[in-house]
Design an enzyme around this catalytic site. Structure first.
Site, short mmCIF file in Angstrom:
data_model
loop_
_atom_site.label_atom_id
_atom_site.label_comp_id
_atom_site.label_asym_id
_atom_site.label_seq_id
_atom_site.Cartn_x
_atom_site.Cartn_y
_atom_site.Cartn_z
N SER A 63 -51.61 -30.02 -81.48
CA SER A 63 -52.11 -28.70 -81.84
C SER A 63 -53.62 -28.69 -81.64
O SER A 63 -54.24 -29.74 -81.46
CB SER A 63 -51.80 -28.40 -83.30
OG SER A 63 -52.57 -29.28 -84.10
N LYS A 64 -54.16 -27.49 -81.71
CA LYS A 64 -55.61 -27.36 -81.54
C LYS A 64 -56.33 -28.21 -82.58
O LYS A 64 -57.33 -28.85 -82.31
CB LYS A 64 -56.02 -25.90 -81.66
CG LYS A 64 -55.47 -25.08 -80.50
CD LYS A 64 -55.74 -23.61 -80.63
CE LYS A 64 -54.94 -22.86 -79.55
NZ LYS A 64 -54.98 -21.44 -79.64
N ARG A 65 -55.78 -28.19 -83.80
CA ARG A 65 -56.42 -28.95 -84.87
C ARG A 65 -56.40 -30.45 -84.60
O ARG A 65 -57.22 -31.20 -85.08
CB ARG A 65 -55.72 -28.64 -86.20
CG ARG A 65 -56.72 -28.27 -87.28
CD ARG A 65 -56.04 -27.87 -88.56
NE ARG A 65 -55.11 -26.76 -88.35
CZ ARG A 65 -54.00 -26.59 -89.04
NH1 ARG A 65 -53.65 -27.46 -89.98
NH2 ARG A 65 -53.22 -25.55 -88.82
N ASP A 66 -55.41 -30.85 -83.82
CA ASP A 66 -55.23 -32.27 -83.54
C ASP A 66 -56.00 -32.71 -82.30
O ASP A 66 -55.72 -33.77 -81.74
CB ASP A 66 -53.74 -32.50 -83.27
CG ASP A 66 -53.20 -33.58 -84.17
OD1 ASP A 66 -54.01 -34.26 -84.79
OD2 ASP A 66 -51.98 -33.72 -84.22
#
Ligand code: GLU
Length: 476
Positions: free
Chosen positions: A247-250
């Site tokens: 994910s973007k957060r990752d």
């Protein structure tokens, strides 16, 4: 269903496109190309609150940069347009009428607060919340200011997914979902079914998050009496630890960042295609055409594919090495150091020949090659941090450089004569290459690393090499 394979990429314009999203597009594109079919881009912008300005242009740009050309799309007119859902509202309303006329859709008269209370009650009773359990006895006519709901007919389903195999779900997976929201926009659940049908899509490839909703989709296909397309659900792309969805957060990066760093289109395509797909052989490096030829849904794996950026880096290096110098020159054009501006292409090509082996991504080019174009300032750290050179002491280093300068001044700087001279220097000075060549390399480049010494000096040229050695001597 038409015989021609038609696949689609149907992103929502909610932000940048990362590797996980683009893999769905790539698989759909590869399938269409493999089957000599067509690939369609459809923008799913029915959730206007989540829309991020500029996303549509970004999506189109990413597909163009990767060379995933589409036969129909927002900017490529086709028979089944428009290809932006917000421009198709009349079509969804027409299909909503079909369901209403069949008695399979009704107006949702609950307020959002009431629905929330009902949901909370179910949670308290440890029961899944199913709207159909609260469906009113008498269904009200739809005045378009309220959501329109599907009147489902719960049943068990068994279906085949082209990637995941045979799947099934019980009646609890079926509910009266919203077809059209109170703002007049359709939900994804409704709009994609209408669009895939109208656009004659034969294969729906999409992310794993939709698999739980498939029984609802199947129920709706039946209610509309339309044939469903083949469904294919590639497993998620996982983060580098392999423990959750990328994910973007990752740290999932915008695809354009890779392009800006000088990753090649062919390497990105190769890397993304092999996230969860292989052709059963040990081959790792594929051209786009080889991928088109080899691709099939039957070899998309069922388990998640780990995103390994190091592998992408390696693969990019391999693709860089597979380019001819002329191709590399075209790709590298925007990555030269600014000092290279006044040099002609034939000189730059010589430099490229030397660095092609070691380039992993093109943005490295500036740092790796600056010394070919400009005299860098003396960097004392290069000697100070080299234990072997440091131990010899400045006087001896100076001596060695004086001998080297004398020898090299007799050389015509062709590759053979440079190689000979350097080898003779080893004998004359009785020093190993780790000392002598490191010293000459540092003095002539002022860079921490360089391509092979003789080759580098041949490109740098005689005058420049000698004056750089002189400079270093004066600084010891
Ligand atoms: N609009 C959906 C999304 O971006 C795509 C789902 C689909 O491909 O059907 O997640």
């Amino acid at each position: 269903m038409s015989n021609k394979v038609r696949t689609r990429f149907a992103p929502s314009p909610t932000g940048f496109i990362h590797v996980g999203n683009i893999r769905t597009a790539l698989f759909a594109w590869l399938l269409a190309k493999h089957e000599n079919g067509q690939f369609i881009l459809r923008i799913e912008d029915t959730d206007q609150k989540r829309e991020v300005a500029g996303s549509i242009e970004h999506i189109i740009n990413c597909l163009k940069i990767l060379g995933l050309d589409y036969d129909e799309g927002p900017d490529v007119p086709g028979k089944y347009g428009p290809y932006i859902q917000s421009q198709r509202l009349n079509i969804y309303h027409r299909w909503a009428e079909v369901l209403i006329n069949k008695g399979r859709a009704y107006s949702d008269t609950f307020t959002p607060e009431e629905i929330n209370d009902l949901r909370q009650q179910s949670i308290k009773q440890h029961k899944p919340f199913l709207f159909r359990n609260y469906r009113p006895q008498t269904l009200s006519a739809w005045d378009k200011t309220k959501p329109l709901r599907f009147k489902s007919e719960p049943k068990d389903y068994h279906w085949h997914d082209e990637v995941m195999g045979d799947l099934s779900a019980g009646q609890e997976a079926i509910d009266d979902f919203v077809l059209i929201k109170s703002d007049g926009f359709p939900t994804y659940n409704f709009a994609h079914i209408v669009d895939d049908y109208e656009m004659k899509i034969t294969h729906v490839l999409r992310g794993h998050e939709f698999i739980a909703s498939v029984p609802n989709f199947l129920n709706l296909y039946e209610a509309l009496s339309i044939e469903r397309p083949y469904l294919a659900t590639p497993p998620p792309v996982l983060n580098s630890a392999g423990n959750k969805k990328l994910s973007k957060r990752d740290g999932a990066k915008d695809l354009l960042e890779y392009i800006n760093d000088g990753y090649l289109q062919s390497a990105l395509i190769n890397f993304i295609a092999c996230l969860g797909w292989n052709d059963g052989s040990v081959q790792e490096i594929y051209s786009k055409n080889e991928l088109i030829k080899a691709f099939g849904l039957n070899r998309v794996q069922k388990s998640g594919a780990r995103f390994d950026e190091q592998r992408l880096l390696w693969m990019n290096g391999m693709h860089i090495r597979n380019l001819s110098i002329d191709q590399l020159a075209i790709q590298s054009d925007r990555f030269w150091p600014k000092e290279a501006d006044k040099y002609d292409q034939s000189y730059k090509n010589k430099v490229l020949e030397l660095v092609q082996e070691r380039l992993k991504y093109l943005k490295e080019l500036a740092e790796l090659t600056r010394f070919f174009f400009v005299d860098l300032p003396i960097n004392p750290d290069l000697i100070n941090n080299n234990k072997k050179l440091k131990e010899l002491g400045n006087d001896q280093l100076k001596q060695l450089l004086i001998i080297a300068t004398t020898k090299l001044s007799e050389c015509d700087f062709s590759l053979t004569s440079l190689t000979d001279s350097l080898n003779q220097l080893l004998i004359e000075t009785n020093q190993p290459p780790a000392i002598l060549f490191s010293l000459i390399r540092i003095a002539s480049t002022q860079a921490p690393s360089s391509p092979p010494l003789a080759e580098s000096l041949a490109v740098i040229g005689k005058d420049r090499t000698l004056s750089r050695l002189e400079q270093q001597i004066n600084n010891l």
